[in-house]
Enzyme design. Structure first.
Site, PDB file in Angstrom:
ATOM      1  N   ASN A  20      -2.860 -75.014 -18.104  1.00  0.00           N
ATOM      2  CA  ASN A  20      -1.507 -75.374 -18.501  1.00  0.00           C
ATOM      3  C   ASN A  20      -1.502 -75.444 -20.028  1.00  0.00           C
ATOM      4  OD1 ASN A  20       0.931 -76.550 -19.002  1.00  0.00           O
ATOM      5  ND2 ASN A  20       0.705 -78.221 -17.517  1.00  0.00           N
TER       6      ASN A  20
ATOM      7  N   ARG B  85       0.175 -71.859 -15.669  1.00  0.00           N
ATOM      8  CA  ARG B  85       1.540 -72.370 -15.568  1.00  0.00           C
ATOM      9  C   ARG B  85       2.367 -71.655 -16.632  1.00  0.00           C
ATOM     10  NH1 ARG B  85       4.045 -77.718 -18.084  1.00  0.00           N
ATOM     11  NH2 ARG B  85       6.079 -77.583 -17.091  1.00  0.00           N
TER      12      ARG B  85
ATOM     13  N   GLY C 194       9.746 -85.760 -19.178  1.00  0.00           N
ATOM     14  CA  GLY C 194      10.888 -84.928 -18.810  1.00  0.00           C
ATOM     15  C   GLY C 194      11.292 -85.336 -17.404  1.00  0.00           C
TER      16      GLY C 194
ATOM     17  N   ARG D  33      15.069 -86.766 -24.430  1.00  0.00           N
ATOM     18  CA  ARG D  33      16.191 -85.826 -24.294  1.00  0.00           C
ATOM     19  C   ARG D  33      17.412 -86.522 -23.700  1.00  0.00           C
ATOM     20  NH1 ARG D  33      12.729 -81.682 -20.897  1.00  0.00           N
ATOM     21  NH2 ARG D  33      10.817 -82.198 -22.009  1.00  0.00           N
TER      22      ARG D  33
ATOM     23  N   ASP E 137       8.546 -95.147 -23.257  1.00  0.00           N
ATOM     24  CA  ASP E 137       7.658 -95.509 -22.152  1.00  0.00           C
ATOM     25  C   ASP E 137       8.347 -96.564 -21.282  1.00  0.00           C
ATOM     26  OD1 ASP E 137       5.643 -96.627 -20.501  1.00  0.00           O
ATOM     27  OD2 ASP E 137       4.133 -95.827 -21.870  1.00  0.00           O
TER      28      ASP E 137
ATOM     29  N   ARG F 168       7.306 -98.505 -19.028  1.00  0.00           N
ATOM     30  CA  ARG F 168       6.612 -99.800 -18.931  1.00  0.00           C
ATOM     31  C   ARG F 168       7.093-100.746 -20.021  1.00  0.00           C
ATOM     32  NH1 ARG F 168       1.044 -96.664 -18.404  1.00  0.00           N
ATOM     33  NH2 ARG F 168       2.322 -95.334 -19.674  1.00  0.00           N
TER      34      ARG F 168
ATOM     35  N   GLY G 213       8.635 -92.219 -11.678  1.00  0.00           N
ATOM     36  CA  GLY G 213       8.963 -92.264 -10.250  1.00  0.00           C
ATOM     37  C   GLY G 213       7.835 -92.830  -9.401  1.00  0.00           C
ATOM     38  N   GLU G 214       6.600 -92.501  -9.778  1.00  0.00           N
ATOM     39  CA  GLU G 214       5.445 -92.969  -8.983  1.00  0.00           C
ATOM     40  C   GLU G 214       5.078 -94.409  -9.291  1.00  0.00           C
ATOM     41  OE1 GLU G 214       2.245 -90.150  -9.694  1.00  0.00           O
ATOM     42  OE2 GLU G 214       3.638 -88.514  -9.361  1.00  0.00           O
TER      43      GLU G 214
ATOM     44  N   GLU H 264       0.912 -80.819  -9.664  1.00  0.00           N
ATOM     45  CA  GLU H 264       1.318 -79.456 -10.004  1.00  0.00           C
ATOM     46  C   GLU H 264       0.120 -78.518 -10.035  1.00  0.00           C
ATOM     47  OE1 GLU H 264       3.634 -81.507 -13.088  1.00  0.00           O
ATOM     48  OE2 GLU H 264       4.980 -79.800 -12.994  1.00  0.00           O
TER      49      GLU H 264
HETATM   50  P1  AMP Z   1       4.668 -87.813 -16.864  1.00  0.00           P
HETATM   51  O1  AMP Z   1       5.489 -86.957 -17.784  1.00  0.00           O
HETATM   52  O2  AMP Z   1       4.895 -87.536 -15.417  1.00  0.00           O
HETATM   53  O3  AMP Z   1       3.216 -87.878 -17.237  1.00  0.00           O
HETATM   54  O4  AMP Z   1       5.223 -89.304 -17.083  1.00  0.00           O
HETATM   55  C1  AMP Z   1       5.010 -90.012 -18.281  1.00  0.00           C
HETATM   56  C2  AMP Z   1       5.896 -91.246 -18.305  1.00  0.00           C
HETATM   57  O5  AMP Z   1       5.658 -92.061 -17.142  1.00  0.00           O
HETATM   58  C3  AMP Z   1       5.584 -92.196 -19.465  1.00  0.00           C
HETATM   59  O6  AMP Z   1       6.318 -91.836 -20.606  1.00  0.00           O
HETATM   60  C4  AMP Z   1       6.046 -93.550 -18.935  1.00  0.00           C
HETATM   61  O7  AMP Z   1       7.413 -93.740 -19.269  1.00  0.00           O
HETATM   62  C5  AMP Z   1       5.969 -93.400 -17.424  1.00  0.00           C
HETATM   63  N1  AMP Z   1       4.953 -94.271 -16.819  1.00  0.00           N
HETATM   64  C6  AMP Z   1       3.640 -94.048 -16.700  1.00  0.00           C
HETATM   65  N2  AMP Z   1       3.034 -95.096 -16.085  1.00  0.00           N
HETATM   66  C7  AMP Z   1       4.008 -95.996 -15.819  1.00  0.00           C
HETATM   67  C8  AMP Z   1       4.037 -97.285 -15.209  1.00  0.00           C
HETATM   68  N3  AMP Z   1       2.941 -97.868 -14.736  1.00  0.00           N
HETATM   69  N4  AMP Z   1       5.240 -97.905 -15.110  1.00  0.00           N
HETATM   70  C9  AMP Z   1       6.353 -97.323 -15.586  1.00  0.00           C
HETATM   71  N5  AMP Z   1       6.389 -96.127 -16.163  1.00  0.00           N
HETATM   72  C10 AMP Z   1       5.236 -95.459 -16.285  1.00  0.00           C
END
Ligand code: AMP
Length: 401
Positions: A10, A94, A215, A244, A285, A287, A335-336, A387
């Site tokens: 990627n 990717r 994103g 964004r 972020d 969190r 989401g996770e 992915e």
């Molecule tokens: P991704 O682009 O899928 O890697 O997601 C990154 C984003 O996930 C980060 O900028 C955080 O805002 C969010 N994130 C990661 N861990 C957590 C968590 N434990 N609680 C809330 N948001 C999280």
């Protein structure tokens, strides 16, 4: 010896992420990241997952993508998993934008590479890095199939009335302006996993997938087929994201140009890099934003509320698009992991058959799981996206035998 391993690359603008998987048993053998390519302080982090796992990290200049891939090859070589291994079946890449041309994974030859280059004007930030990654990998292993897997491919099934913008048709067609959608590999993987979690086949279920990472995008998937998605010509449209804006009245752009005197590049940077959560409250972020809301921070609260309002609108819209919804699935970083976002996005949607069980929602797990109360009309699920695994599966299905 049968070649069953797939290396997934990627290549981003300043980073290369990679994973080596063995498709004979689905195991992940190694993974890693080269970041800050082009700087003095590039970093390589390599994890060998076979044999119990171990991580190596080093910092030093990696001038370009070609050097980055050579460094990846050297790391793999050090673990006896080098690119010259006869067990390597293919390298999967990717590629962000496949336009309307690429609806499935494609073995790269010169003509395919030219076509991916032709799409650079609609994906100026992403496709050039992807192309460099493919070129370098071809130099390293010219005899091996290099397979491109496109972020847009899963969305090419969208009906014309979902994919077209309501603008002059000749202008749109002349410049290939339409809604392409992104994160397709994730939406494909997660919608299929949702069906499995419900013990059904993909063609039996209608799913709204909410991919909420830095994103973010939503998609409406009917019987395994994407019928609508929130990102458009570029990954700027749709949900509120880390940096964004997502959906915005296009007249804001005219206003910023005519009244605020901003340049087109300045507006582009504003909407892509200084908007969304970071523009609203200074943090991207989730969190940190939730922590600030817990302390009564009003700006963080407003950012959270705007983020959630947009999510609710898309859940409602895609419920109408699908007619019947079997599941709403949360995936990617936010989401996770963010129980507060999931709870807030579904709060008040009982009329749509949606609810979250607070106890189930609070559980932290890396496994696919349901968080809706027993007997809910619509399931609410959390499914970690993968992915790289999806890319490896698609690549292997194409090159095996
Ligand atoms: P991704 O682009 O899928 O890697 O997601 C990154 C984003 O996930 C980060 O900028 C955080 O805002 C969010 N994130 C990661 N861990 C957590 C968590 N434990 N609680 C809330 N948001 C999280």
């Amino acid at each position: 010896m049968t070649a069953t391993r797939v290396l997934v690359l990627n290549s981003g603008s300043s980073s290369v992420k990679y994973q080596l998987l063995d498709m004979a048993d689905g195991s992940r053998l190694a993974m890693g990241l080269v970041e800050r390519i082009g700087e003095e302080t590039s970093r390589i982090k390599h994890t060998l997952l076979a044999d119990g796992g171990s991580t190596r990290e080093r910092t030093g200049p990696v001038p370009d993508h070609s050097a980055a891939l050579k460094a990846v090859a050297a790391e793999l070589d050090g673990d006896g998993l080098g690119l010259d291994s006869p067990e390597l079946a293919a390298i999967g890449h990717r590629v962000v934008h496949g336009g309307l041309t690429f609806t499935a994974p494609t073995v790269v030859d010169d003509a395919v590479l030219r076509e991916i280059e032709r799409l650079v004007p609609v994906a100026p930030l992403h496709n050039p890095a992807n192309i460099t990654g493919i070129r370098t990998a071809r130099q390293l292993r010219p005899d091996l199939p290099q397979v491109a897997v496109f972020d847009t491919a899963f969305h090419t099934t969208m009906p014309e009335y979902a994919a077209r913008y309501a603008i002059d048709v000749e202008t749109a067609d002349a410049h290939r302006i339409r809604r392409y959608g992104f994160h397709g590999t994730s939406h494909a993987y997660v919608s299929r996993k949702t069906a499995a979690l419900l013990r059904r086949t993909p063609d039996e279920v209608n799913v709204i997938v909410l991919h909420l990472g830095n994103g973010a995008s939503a998609s409406a998937v009917a019987g395994g087929v994407c019928v609508d998605t929130s990102m458009g010509l570029t990954p700027l449209e749709g949900l509120v994201m880390g940096t964004r804006s997502g959906d915005i009245d296009p007249a804001v752009i005219f206003h910023l140009s005519r009244v605020a005197g901003m340049s087109i590049d300045g507006i582009d940077a504003l909407l892509n890099k200084k908007s969304g959560l970071v523009g609203l409250c200074g943090d991207n972020d989730m969190r940190e934003i939730v922590r600030r809301t817990d302390e009564g921070d009003q700006r963080a609260q407003l950012a959270f509320d705007i983020y959630v309002q947009r999510l609710k609108k898309y859940i409602g819209a895609y419920t109408a698009v699908l007619g019947r919804v079997d599941a709403v699935t949360f995936t990617a970083g936010v989401g996770e992991n963010s129980a507060p976002v999931r709870a807030a996005a579904v709060a008040g949607l009982e009329g749509l058959g949606l609810a979250v069980d607070p106890g189930l929602n609070a559980v932290r797990s890396e496994n696919p799981r349901l968080i809706s109360p027993e007997g809910s009309r619509v399931a609410v699920a959390v499914i970690p996206t993968d992915e790289e695994r999806e890319i490896a599966q698609q690549v292997y299905a194409l090159v095996k035998d």
